[in-house]
Write a protein that holds these residues in place. Sequence first.
Motif, PDB file in Angstrom:
ATOM      1  N   VAL A  21       0.848  -1.196   0.000  1.00 31.26           N
ATOM      2  CA  VAL A  21       0.000   0.000   0.000  1.00 31.26           C
ATOM      3  C   VAL A  21       0.883   1.246   0.000  1.00 31.26           C
ATOM      4  O   VAL A  21       1.847   1.342   0.767  1.00 31.26           O
ATOM      5  N   SER A  22       0.532   2.205  -0.841  1.00 37.31           N
ATOM      6  CA  SER A  22       1.255   3.482  -0.867  1.00 37.31           C
ATOM      7  C   SER A  22       0.651   4.407   0.185  1.00 37.31           C
ATOM      8  O   SER A  22      -0.545   4.700   0.148  1.00 37.31           O
ATOM      9  N   LEU A  23       1.469   4.857   1.111  1.00 38.49           N
ATOM     10  CA  LEU A  23       1.036   5.777   2.156  1.00 38.49           C
ATOM     11  C   LEU A  23       1.977   6.976   2.183  1.00 38.49           C
ATOM     12  O   LEU A  23       3.101   6.915   1.693  1.00 38.49           O
ATOM     13  N   GLY A  24       1.511   8.062   2.777  1.00 35.97           N
ATOM     14  CA  GLY A  24       2.356   9.233   2.959  1.00 35.97           C
ATOM     15  C   GLY A  24       2.329  10.195   1.791  1.00 35.97           C
ATOM     16  O   GLY A  24       1.710   9.963   0.759  1.00 35.97           O
ATOM     17  N   PHE A  25       3.022  11.290   1.977  1.00 38.77           N
ATOM     18  CA  PHE A  25       3.034  12.406   1.032  1.00 38.77           C
ATOM     19  C   PHE A  25       4.058  12.166  -0.066  1.00 38.77           C
ATOM     20  O   PHE A  25       5.244  11.986   0.196  1.00 38.77           O
ATOM     21  N   ALA A  26       3.576  12.172  -1.299  1.00 36.62           N
ATOM     22  CA  ALA A  26       4.452  12.024  -2.461  1.00 36.62           C
ATOM     23  C   ALA A  26       4.894  13.414  -2.918  1.00 36.62           C
ATOM     24  O   ALA A  26       4.084  14.219  -3.389  1.00 36.62           O
ATOM     25  N   ALA A  27       6.167  13.714  -2.776  1.00 32.69           N
ATOM     26  CA  ALA A  27       6.670  15.060  -3.043  1.00 32.69           C
ATOM     27  C   ALA A  27       6.690  15.425  -4.521  1.00 32.69           C
ATOM     28  O   ALA A  27       6.937  16.583  -4.871  1.00 32.69           O
ATOM     29  N   ASP A  28       6.408  14.458  -5.397  1.00 34.14           N
ATOM     30  CA  ASP A  28       6.432  14.744  -6.835  1.00 34.14           C
ATOM     31  C   ASP A  28       5.055  15.099  -7.382  1.00 34.14           C
ATOM     32  O   ASP A  28       4.826  15.054  -8.587  1.00 34.14           O
ATOM     33  N   GLN A  29       4.118  15.476  -6.497  1.00 36.07           N
ATOM     34  CA  GLN A  29       2.740  15.762  -6.928  1.00 36.07           C
ATOM     35  C   GLN A  29       2.440  17.252  -7.064  1.00 36.07           C
ATOM     36  O   GLN A  29       1.289  17.650  -7.020  1.00 36.07           O
ATOM     37  N   GLN A  30       3.434  18.089  -7.223  1.00 39.68           N
ATOM     38  CA  GLN A  30       3.185  19.526  -7.219  1.00 39.68           C
ATOM     39  C   GLN A  30       2.159  19.929  -8.266  1.00 39.68           C
ATOM     40  O   GLN A  30       1.311  20.791  -8.006  1.00 39.68           O
ATOM     41  N   GLY A  31       2.201  19.315  -9.432  1.00 38.99           N
ATOM     42  CA  GLY A  31       1.231  19.653 -10.470  1.00 38.99           C
ATOM     43  C   GLY A  31      -0.187  19.326 -10.046  1.00 38.99           C
ATOM     44  O   GLY A  31      -1.105  20.139 -10.218  1.00 38.99           O
ATOM     45  N   GLN A  32      -0.393  18.140  -9.455  1.00 43.63           N
ATOM     46  CA  GLN A  32      -1.728  17.730  -9.012  1.00 43.63           C
ATOM     47  C   GLN A  32      -2.212  18.558  -7.823  1.00 43.63           C
ATOM     48  O   GLN A  32      -3.416  18.686  -7.597  1.00 43.63           O
ATOM     49  N   LEU A  33      -1.283  19.131  -7.066  1.00 43.21           N
ATOM     50  CA  LEU A  33      -1.649  19.867  -5.853  1.00 43.21           C
ATOM     51  C   LEU A  33      -1.716  21.371  -6.067  1.00 43.21           C
ATOM     52  O   LEU A  33      -1.944  22.125  -5.120  1.00 43.21           O
ATOM     53  N   ALA A  34      -1.575  21.812  -7.302  1.00 44.33           N
ATOM     54  CA  ALA A  34      -1.530  23.256  -7.569  1.00 44.33           C
ATOM     55  C   ALA A  34      -2.783  23.968  -7.068  1.00 44.33           C
ATOM     56  O   ALA A  34      -2.696  25.055  -6.480  1.00 44.33           O
ATOM     57  N   ASP A  35      -3.955  23.373  -7.306  1.00 43.44           N
ATOM     58  CA  ASP A  35      -5.199  24.020  -6.873  1.00 43.44           C
ATOM     59  C   ASP A  35      -5.245  24.156  -5.357  1.00 43.44           C
ATOM     60  O   ASP A  35      -5.611  25.220  -4.833  1.00 43.44           O
ATOM     61  N   TYR A  36      -4.892  23.068  -4.640  1.00 41.16           N
ATOM     62  CA  TYR A  36      -4.951  23.147  -3.175  1.00 41.16           C
ATOM     63  C   TYR A  36      -3.916  24.129  -2.637  1.00 41.16           C
ATOM     64  O   TYR A  36      -4.188  24.876  -1.699  1.00 41.16           O
ATOM     65  N   LEU A  37      -2.739  24.148  -3.213  1.00 41.24           N
ATOM     66  CA  LEU A  37      -1.716  25.089  -2.770  1.00 41.24           C
ATOM     67  C   LEU A  37      -2.197  26.515  -2.952  1.00 41.24           C
ATOM     68  O   LEU A  37      -1.971  27.385  -2.097  1.00 41.24           O
ATOM     69  N   GLY A  38      -2.902  26.757  -4.058  1.00 40.44           N
ATOM     70  CA  GLY A  38      -3.470  28.091  -4.278  1.00 40.44           C
ATOM     71  C   GLY A  38      -4.573  28.412  -3.288  1.00 40.44           C
ATOM     72  O   GLY A  38      -4.681  29.542  -2.799  1.00 40.44           O
ATOM     73  N   GLN A  39      -5.412  27.419  -2.976  1.00 33.50           N
ATOM     74  CA  GLN A  39      -6.503  27.626  -2.022  1.00 33.50           C
ATOM     75  C   GLN A  39      -5.986  27.912  -0.625  1.00 33.50           C
ATOM     76  O   GLN A  39      -6.534  28.737   0.111  1.00 33.50           O
ATOM     77  N   GLY A  69      -2.632  28.588   0.412  1.00 35.87           N
ATOM     78  CA  GLY A  69      -1.467  29.432   0.623  1.00 35.87           C
ATOM     79  C   GLY A  69      -0.269  28.672   1.159  1.00 35.87           C
ATOM     80  O   GLY A  69       0.760  29.264   1.499  1.00 35.87           O
ATOM     81  N   LEU A  70      -0.380  27.356   1.246  1.00 36.07           N
ATOM     82  CA  LEU A  70       0.719  26.522   1.717  1.00 36.07           C
ATOM     83  C   LEU A  70       1.686  26.217   0.572  1.00 36.07           C
ATOM     84  O   LEU A  70       1.329  26.309  -0.605  1.00 36.07           O
ATOM     85  N   THR A  71       2.892  25.834   0.914  1.00 35.61           N
ATOM     86  CA  THR A  71       3.889  25.444  -0.066  1.00 35.61           C
ATOM     87  C   THR A  71       4.137  23.942   0.018  1.00 35.61           C
ATOM     88  O   THR A  71       3.730  23.289   0.979  1.00 35.61           O
ATOM     89  N   MET A  72       4.819  23.410  -0.966  1.00 35.68           N
ATOM     90  CA  MET A  72       5.177  21.992  -0.926  1.00 35.68           C
ATOM     91  C   MET A  72       6.052  21.690   0.290  1.00 35.68           C
ATOM     92  O   MET A  72       5.944  20.621   0.888  1.00 35.68           O
ATOM     93  N   GLN A  73       6.889  22.636   0.681  1.00 37.47           N
ATOM     94  CA  GLN A  73       7.721  22.443   1.865  1.00 37.47           C
ATOM     95  C   GLN A  73       6.855  22.362   3.125  1.00 37.47           C
ATOM     96  O   GLN A  73       7.111  21.544   4.013  1.00 37.47           O
TER      97      GLN A  73
END
Length: 311
Positions: free
Chosen positions: A73-91, A93-97
Amino acid sequence: MAVNDLTLPTWNTLDEARQKFIFQQLTRYFLSPLLSVDDIRPLTVTFFGQTLHTFEAMIGGEWLRLVPGMPNVSLGFAADQQGQLADYLGQSGLTMQDLSHQLSPERQVDIPAMLVATRAMPASEEILGRVSLTTRIFKGNHMAYAAVRAQVLALLDRHGSLDPFSQSGWPATLTSGSVILRLASAHHYQVSISKNWQKSELQKALSYFGFRLPTQDQYEYLQGGGVTSLFSFGNTLPADMPRYLPNRFGLTVPVTRSGSELIQEAMQKSTPLSAQPTAKEALALSPFYQVAGEGNMGTALYRRVATITMD
């Protein structure tokens, strides 16, 4: 039974009679014989096109559901998802870091099958069982119930309807001293007692009957269902948050919560949340969200599990 029978996708290929037989064996051999199985029922859960057929039983005042395990099972935060997370990051104000600091790291684990409480309960309470409104018969932890039996019966006699089959005469919650009764069905109250205890004491009480708190891996699997998205419902927040989050196993996961949910490790999963959290606050809805340190037992929640292991 074969271990593979208890893992997805094999479990879903078994017919209902075989599933029920296995489920009955699991409740018999992995839980204390002091707890009776009061009812068993099949159920089907549909989750974004995926279907799960399983069983649950009323045991010790709670519905316990068989959640099949899964290898790799894949668990945890995948750091290579920046493209998929763009909307949430915009909503938010958080960063990938920021996400990498607040979410568990990416990993692959084998998850065993579990018997799982369908709802999380306040960590300041111990569930004893349930009592019938019509017969006053109690089923559950009789040793603990003996000390509060008189209080429970007095509550029922004081507040109950003259018609024992009437639903309108029974309040949703009754309390007296340390006793808490919650209407669990048309004819039953769940019986709990308030406890001022430490996490270790709760864990000890659970172990008497074959239960434990989930591990971090088990918690993330139960909440997220093995999906790699930030939330169980994807990577973008809805305009209006629903009352309950979708769950692959049909577990009840409310958005509003009084505190973190307890796991075995010294880690807080989730935080107190309102019905409509901000996008930044909603990160705590991610199965992978974590804060180091123990939660407040006065506001925390717990969901008891029994891990199915085959030697």
